[in-house]
Design a protein around this motif. Sequence first.
Motif, PDB file in Angstrom:
ATOM      1  N   CYS A  18       0.835  -1.204   0.000  1.00  0.00           N
ATOM      2  CA  CYS A  18       0.000   0.000   0.000  1.00  0.00           C
ATOM      3  C   CYS A  18       0.870   1.255   0.000  1.00  0.00           C
ATOM      4  N   THR A  19       1.930   1.232   0.789  1.00  0.00           N
ATOM      5  CA  THR A  19       2.863   2.366   0.838  1.00  0.00           C
ATOM      6  C   THR A  19       3.499   2.583  -0.527  1.00  0.00           C
ATOM      7  N   GLN A  24      -3.453   3.322   0.710  1.00  0.00           N
ATOM      8  CA  GLN A  24      -4.338   2.153   0.732  1.00  0.00           C
ATOM      9  C   GLN A  24      -5.381   2.263  -0.368  1.00  0.00           C
ATOM     10  N   ASN A  25      -5.913   3.457  -0.528  1.00  0.00           N
ATOM     11  CA  ASN A  25      -6.955   3.670  -1.526  1.00  0.00           C
ATOM     12  C   ASN A  25      -6.439   3.389  -2.935  1.00  0.00           C
ATOM     13  N   LYS A  26      -5.246   3.878  -3.259  1.00  0.00           N
ATOM     14  CA  LYS A  26      -4.673   3.643  -4.587  1.00  0.00           C
ATOM     15  C   LYS A  26      -4.423   2.159  -4.817  1.00  0.00           C
ATOM     16  N   PHE A  27      -3.907   1.469  -3.792  1.00  0.00           N
ATOM     17  CA  PHE A  27      -3.668   0.029  -3.912  1.00  0.00           C
ATOM     18  C   PHE A  27      -4.990  -0.698  -4.149  1.00  0.00           C
ATOM     19  N   PRO A  35     -12.050  -0.314  -1.026  1.00  0.00           N
ATOM     20  CA  PRO A  35     -11.142   0.317  -0.065  1.00  0.00           C
ATOM     21  C   PRO A  35     -11.519   0.090   1.402  1.00  0.00           C
ATOM     22  N   THR A  36     -12.809   0.082   1.695  1.00  0.00           N
ATOM     23  CA  THR A  36     -13.220  -0.160   3.095  1.00  0.00           C
ATOM     24  C   THR A  36     -12.914  -1.587   3.525  1.00  0.00           C
TER      25      THR A  36
END
Length: 72
Positions: A18-19, A24-27, A35-36
């Motif tokens: 994710c980083t 997280q959203n982009k991943f 995303p949730t």
Amino acid sequence: MTTTRDDAECLVALRQACTEAGSQNKFALAHNIEPTHLCAMLKGRMPLRPYVAQLVGYERVITYRKQERAHD
């Protein structure tokens, strides 16, 4: 829900991915993950899904062992 050592290692790899993706959203969006749901998996509120584990090089393995009998 208890987290095994393997779960913890997989979650570390997922956080790192994710980083590297920028967030997280982009991943999540890049891999068609809600995303949730990703957030819930990372926080331990939802079990890690096998397809998500595979994205970071892990696979789900189920094991069984014989129960020890209680002594009367």
